[in-house]
Scaffold this active site. Structure first.
Site, PDB file in Angstrom:
ATOM      1  CE1 TYR A 120      -7.999   7.861 -15.858  1.00 55.35           C
ATOM      2  CE2 TYR A 120      -5.785   8.648 -16.169  1.00 55.35           C
ATOM      3  CZ  TYR A 120      -7.071   8.848 -15.727  1.00 55.35           C
ATOM      4  OH  TYR A 120      -7.415  10.043 -15.153  1.00 55.35           O
ATOM      5  N   GLY A 143      -9.141   4.358  -7.195  1.00 56.26           N
ATOM      6  CA  GLY A 143      -7.838   3.711  -7.198  1.00 56.26           C
ATOM      7  C   GLY A 143      -6.840   4.361  -6.265  1.00 56.26           C
ATOM      8  CB  SER A 190      -1.793   4.854 -17.261  1.00 52.99           C
ATOM      9  OG  SER A 190      -1.860   6.254 -17.313  1.00 52.99           O
ATOM     10  N   GLY A 233      -4.874   1.035 -14.228  1.00 53.93           N
ATOM     11  CA  GLY A 233      -6.188   0.730 -13.673  1.00 53.93           C
ATOM     12  C   GLY A 233      -7.281   1.126 -14.638  1.00 53.93           C
ATOM     13  CG  ASP A 274      -6.437  10.681  -7.606  1.00 53.48           C
ATOM     14  OD1 ASP A 274      -5.750  11.369  -6.830  1.00 53.48           O
ATOM     15  OD2 ASP A 274      -7.244  11.177  -8.421  1.00 53.48           O
ATOM     16  CG  ASP A 287      -1.809   1.160   1.383  1.00 52.33           C
ATOM     17  OD1 ASP A 287      -1.650   2.158   0.647  1.00 52.33           O
ATOM     18  OD2 ASP A 287      -2.704   1.101   2.251  1.00 52.33           O
ATOM     19  CB  ILE A 288       1.637   3.748  -2.666  1.00 54.50           C
ATOM     20  CG1 ILE A 288       2.847   4.623  -2.997  1.00 54.50           C
ATOM     21  CG2 ILE A 288       0.303   4.492  -2.826  1.00 54.50           C
ATOM     22  CD1 ILE A 288       2.951   4.996  -4.451  1.00 54.50           C
ATOM     23  CG  ASN A 306      -8.819  13.031 -11.621  1.00 59.06           C
ATOM     24  OD1 ASN A 306      -8.738  14.243 -11.466  1.00 59.06           O
ATOM     25  ND2 ASN A 306      -9.491  12.262 -10.793  1.00 59.06           N
TER      26      ASN A 306
END
Length: 176
Positions: free
Chosen positions: A126, A33, A122, A124, A35, A11-12, A25
Site C-alpha cells: 500500500y 505480506g 499499510s 508494504g 495478511d 514474525d507476528i 485487504n
C-alpha cells in the site's frame, strides 16, 4: 512512551498474545505480506470466519476493523483492519491509518483483550511512507491507551529491519 508498548523485530504469527492484528485487504480473504502469512499460519478457520463476516457485512472498509477466531495462531483472536493506500497524501490517508489503530483498540477493549500485537499497517504494497506510518501508529496507540486501561501490553512487531529501526529511533527520541 507508554510502558505498555513494546517494539520488536520478528514474525507476528509466532508471538503469543490475546489478539494479533492483521493488515488485511477489504475482501478479508487473505493476500500477500502479513495478511497472507496470518491466513497461512492460522489455517482455514480464519478464512471461514472472514467469509462469514463478508456474508454478513460485505467485507471491511478502509480504517475499520473486524474480529475473528485465530485458528492455529498463538492467540485467541485476529483483528483485521484495512489500511489506506498511499496516493500521495491527498485522500485523508493519515486519518484513515489512525482509525485502523483506534478501531482495533476499541475491539480489543470490547472483547476483553489484554495483550495484542500490531504489524506495520499499510507500509508494504500500500506504499504508505514508513516513517510517517510509524509516527501515526505510536501517537495514536499512545493517545488511545489513556482510555483503554484493560490493555496490558501492545507489541509492535516489525518484520523488516528498516521498520524496526524507524520505530526504535522514535522510541529513543521519546516521540510519543
Amino acid at each position: 512512551m507508554d510502558k505498555r508498548i513494546e517494539i520488536i523485530q520478528g514474525d507476528i504469527t509466532r508471538i503469543p498474545v490475546d489478539a494479533i492484528v492483521n493488515a488485511a485487504n477489504s475482501s478479508l480473504l487473505g493476500g500477500g505480506g502479513v495478511d497472507g502469512a496470518i491466513h497461512r499460519a492460522g489455517g482455514k478457520q480464519i478464512l471461514e470466519a472472514c467469509q462469514a463476516v463478508r456474508a454478513k457485512q460485505g467485507g471491511c472498509n478502509v480504517g475499520d476493523a473486524v474480529i475473528t477466531v485465530a485458528g492455529h495462531l498463538p492467540a485467541k483472536y485476529v483483528i483485521h483492519t484495512v489500511g489506506p493506500h498511499w496516493r500521495p497524501g491527498g485522500n485523508n490517508e493519515d486519518a484513515l491509518l489512525a482509525n485502523c489503530y483506534i478501531n482495533c483498540l476499541r475491539l480489543a477493549e470490547d472483547n476483553h483483550i489484554n495483550t495484542l500485537s500490531f504489524p506495520n499497517i499499510s507500509t508494504g504494497i500500500y506504499r504508505f511512507p514508513k516513517q510517517k506510518a510509524a509516527e501515526i501508529a505510536l501517537k495514536t496507540i499512545t493517545r488511545s491507551l489513556i482510555n483503554h486501561h484493560n490493555i496490558e501490553k501492545i507489541i509492535i512487531v516489525c518484520f523488516e529491519e528498516e521498520n524496526y529501526d524507524i520505530y526504535k529511533a522514535l522510541e529513543k527520541n521519546h516521540y510519543c
